[in-house]
Design a protein around this motif. Structure first.
Motif, PDB file in Angstrom:
ATOM      1  N   GLN A  78      -6.438 -51.699 -65.804  1.00  0.00           N
ATOM      2  CA  GLN A  78      -7.212 -51.687 -64.560  1.00  0.00           C
ATOM      3  C   GLN A  78      -7.797 -53.062 -64.269  1.00  0.00           C
ATOM      4  O   GLN A  78      -7.762 -53.530 -63.137  1.00  0.00           O
ATOM      5  CB  GLN A  78      -8.338 -50.653 -64.637  1.00  0.00           C
ATOM      6  N   LYS A  79      -8.320 -53.732 -65.283  1.00  0.00           N
ATOM      7  CA  LYS A  79      -8.879 -55.073 -65.063  1.00  0.00           C
ATOM      8  C   LYS A  79      -7.785 -56.045 -64.619  1.00  0.00           C
ATOM      9  O   LYS A  79      -8.020 -56.879 -63.742  1.00  0.00           O
ATOM     10  CB  LYS A  79      -9.580 -55.587 -66.313  1.00  0.00           C
ATOM     11  N   LYS A  80      -6.591 -55.954 -65.198  1.00  0.00           N
ATOM     12  CA  LYS A  80      -5.482 -56.816 -64.776  1.00  0.00           C
ATOM     13  C   LYS A  80      -5.137 -56.571 -63.312  1.00  0.00           C
ATOM     14  O   LYS A  80      -4.912 -57.512 -62.552  1.00  0.00           O
ATOM     15  CB  LYS A  80      -4.254 -56.599 -65.662  1.00  0.00           C
ATOM     16  N   ARG A  81      -5.100 -55.296 -62.903  1.00  0.00           N
ATOM     17  CA  ARG A  81      -4.813 -54.983 -61.491  1.00  0.00           C
ATOM     18  C   ARG A  81      -5.908 -55.539 -60.589  1.00  0.00           C
ATOM     19  O   ARG A  81      -5.630 -56.136 -59.551  1.00  0.00           O
ATOM     20  CB  ARG A  81      -4.680 -53.472 -61.296  1.00  0.00           C
ATOM     21  N   ASP A  82      -7.163 -55.364 -60.996  1.00  0.00           N
ATOM     22  CA  ASP A  82      -8.283 -55.886 -60.205  1.00  0.00           C
ATOM     23  C   ASP A  82      -8.213 -57.406 -60.081  1.00  0.00           C
ATOM     24  O   ASP A  82      -8.426 -57.961 -58.998  1.00  0.00           O
ATOM     25  CB  ASP A  82      -9.619 -55.494 -60.835  1.00  0.00           C
ATOM     26  N   MET A  83      -7.922 -58.089 -61.172  1.00  0.00           N
ATOM     27  CA  MET A  83      -7.869 -59.552 -61.144  1.00  0.00           C
ATOM     28  C   MET A  83      -6.702 -60.048 -60.289  1.00  0.00           C
ATOM     29  O   MET A  83      -6.799 -61.091 -59.644  1.00  0.00           O
ATOM     30  CB  MET A  83      -7.787 -60.116 -62.556  1.00  0.00           C
TER      31      MET A  83
END
Length: 64
Positions: A21-26
């Motif tokens: 999720q953090k990778k998608r957000d970034m």
């Protein structure tokens, strides 16, 4: 808000859903100027960088 340093240890092995999720957000931040500006504003206001997300297993999480 309280000035504490935070890290997240994602022990959802092997999925590591928080890391994903953090990778998608970034990625969204990387390609969207509005979110880039908001991230800079937030970092300046809080005087903090974005918190790290570390991948681990339940057995190794405290050491990681």
């Amino acid at each position: 808000m309280k000035g504490l340093n935070v890290a997240v240890v994602d022990c959802d092995y092997p999925q590591h859903s928080i890391i994903k999720q953090k990778k998608r957000d970034m990625e969204v931040v990387r390609i969207t100027a509005v979110y880039q500006n908001r991230l800079v504003e937030q970092a300046g206001r809080l005087k903090k960088k974005a918190y790290p997300v570390i991948g681990s297993t339940p057995a190794n999480c405290m050491a990681d």
